[in-house]
Each structure stands twice: as C-alpha cells, then as structure tokens.
Scaffold this active site. Structure first.
Site, PDB file in Angstrom:
ATOM      1  N   ASP A  71       0.862  -1.178   0.000  1.00 51.21           N
ATOM      2  CA  ASP A  71       0.000   0.000   0.000  1.00 51.21           C
ATOM      3  C   ASP A  71       0.900   1.229   0.000  1.00 51.21           C
ATOM      4  OD1 ASP A  71      -2.171  -1.638   0.059  1.00 51.21           O
ATOM      5  OD2 ASP A  71      -2.931  -0.974   2.005  1.00 51.21           O
ATOM      6  N   HIS A 220       3.913  -2.144   3.692  1.00 52.15           N
ATOM      7  CA  HIS A 220       3.917  -0.718   3.395  1.00 52.15           C
ATOM      8  C   HIS A 220       5.330  -0.299   3.011  1.00 52.15           C
ATOM      9  CE1 HIS A 220       0.130  -1.049   5.612  1.00 52.15           C
ATOM     10  NE2 HIS A 220      -0.227   0.080   5.002  1.00 52.15           N
TER      11      HIS A 220
END
Length: 262
Positions: A71, A220
C-alpha cells in the site's frame, strides 16, 4: 414486567446481531484470526461475503504460493530500494496507490509498470467508502485510474484495496459492478508507523512466523524495516519451496479447472 424483560432481551439480541452481521450496511474493518501454525487464518462469516462478490484475501488452493502487495499512500524514500530487490529476485508485486502518490511520484509509478508490476486502486483521496454513494466511489476509482494511465503504460486497473481496509456489502457489490476485484490480505503486521520502526529482524520474524500457503501479504513501502528485510525474506521463502506470483495469476488460477494451472 416479565413480558417487558422478554421484549428487552429480544431487542438487545437483535441489536447485537446487527452490530456483528457482516451483511449489514455498517462499516467493517478487515481482520482475521492470526496464527503461527503456518495455516490460512480464519475470517469467520466474512468468507461467505467475499465469495459472494468475488473478493480475495488468500489463495486457498493449498499451493505454496505468495502474492506480495504494497500500500503506497506517500513516499519515504524506500520504494526504489524495494523495486531493486524485486527486480533482482524476479518477484512480481502489486502496488495499491493513491492519487497523492501518483501525483507526487510519477517516475516510480512508471517504473513499477515498466518492471512488470501491477498498479492497484487504493482510491484517489483515500476516503471511507462506506460513507460514500456509488457515484462518489466510482469517481474516486476512475480518477485514480486515469492518473495512473497518464504517467505509465498501464491503462486500466482491475484490483482494488479499500482505504483503511474498511468495507461493507454495498461497497463490495458496487466495486464488483464497476469491474474491480477486492483484494484484502491474510498476512500483515504493524509496519506503517515510520517513527516506530523496530529493525529488519522484526520485519523478517513477523513475516516468517505468519507465512502460510497462498498468502496475500500486505506491506507498506514507507517502512525502512521492510526495505532492509525484503531480500532476505524472499530468499528464505524460496528455500522453503515458496513461489511468488502476481494477482493476475491468482485470477487465472481461479478460472481454470483444477490441475491445469502450474
């Protein structure tokens, strides 16, 4: 008095069911029951809901296959290093990006696509989809898709990860009607707090402890721990017999009869 108590109990039970019923229109945060037995984590009643709308959180074929996803809402300077590792190890990934990321890092978006990775839709402004209308969600998704197409050779987007992992039956249905496939995850840990990184060993241990066949891994790219640990993680998992596939491969596997996909 007895009838009043009985009626109160019925109301309370009905209210409690509404709070926990995944088919209600309330907002739900994605979650699962973690384990360290290298088994696919349980998601309870969410499983029926995901199957109804063709959404995924895992590859349930039993194969030792891994799907790496990131993400990307903003950049901390580690994505290029991550892309270098993925290229050296010939590992595909999907990057779910926001409008801010596309606007601020067009060259990285272009490189992701040029390196053979998939860009996924994380919405343009990262709102809570469960408080938006279908038209508003469509605008979020189409604006992000157009932004990606403007700076790269990827002209359409088929995979969606809802902002904050928040969803309900409406958002699943609407995304499905708009031609997008929801992708949740079966393996994650707290890696997004940039001021609280714990070292590459922590990232390595978290991933190895939770790994299981068919894992869709959420990482992430803002994490220095992930950037430092990624190559070691990939190499160790390859030694354990795991292979890395793209989300396109997952869709193909689901469409083909058993035994025809390698």
């Amino acid at each position: 008095m007895r009838n009043f108590i009985k009626a109160s109990i019925i109301i309370f039970l009905t209210f409690s069911f509404c709070l926990y019923n995944p088919y209600s229109i309330d907002a739900f945060g994605w979650g699962y029951k973690k384990n360290t037995d290298h088994q696919v984590p349980e998601i309870g009643e969410y499983k029926n809901l995901l199957e109804k709308y063709g959404a995924y959180y895992v590859d349930d074929s039993g194969a030792k296959t891994i799907y790496i996803t990131f993400d990307n809402g903003y950049e901390q300077g580690f994505t290029e290093e991550i892309l270098d590792v993925l290229k050296r190890e010939s590992v595909p990934a999907t990057f779910f990006v926001t409008g801010h990321y596309v606007k601020s890092e067009p060259e990285l978006i272009k490189r992701m696509v040029d390196d053979g990775h998939i860009i996924g839709n994380h919405s343009y402004h990262h709102p809570d989809f469960t408080i938006l209308t279908k038209d508003a969600i469509q605008k979020e998704l189409e604006t992000l898709e157009a932004a990606v197409a403007e700076v790269s050779d990827q002209k359409d987007i088929k995979f969606l990860r809802p902002p904050r992992g928040v969803f309900n039956e409406n958002t699943l249905q609407w995304a499905n009607e708009l031609g997008l496939v929801h992708i949740f995850w079966s393996l994650a840990f707290i890696d997004w707090k940039v001021s609280e990184q714990k070292g590459s060993e922590y990232a390595f241990d978290q991933i190895m402890a939770q790994m299981h066949p068919g894992a869709i891994v959420l990482l992430h790219a803002v994490s220095s721990d992930n950037a430092e640990a990624l190559e070691r993680i990939i190499q160790e998992l390859k030694k354990q017999g795991y292979t890395f596939k793209s989300l396109d491969d997952l869709l193909i596997k689901k469409l083909l009869p058993n035994g025809l996909y390698n």
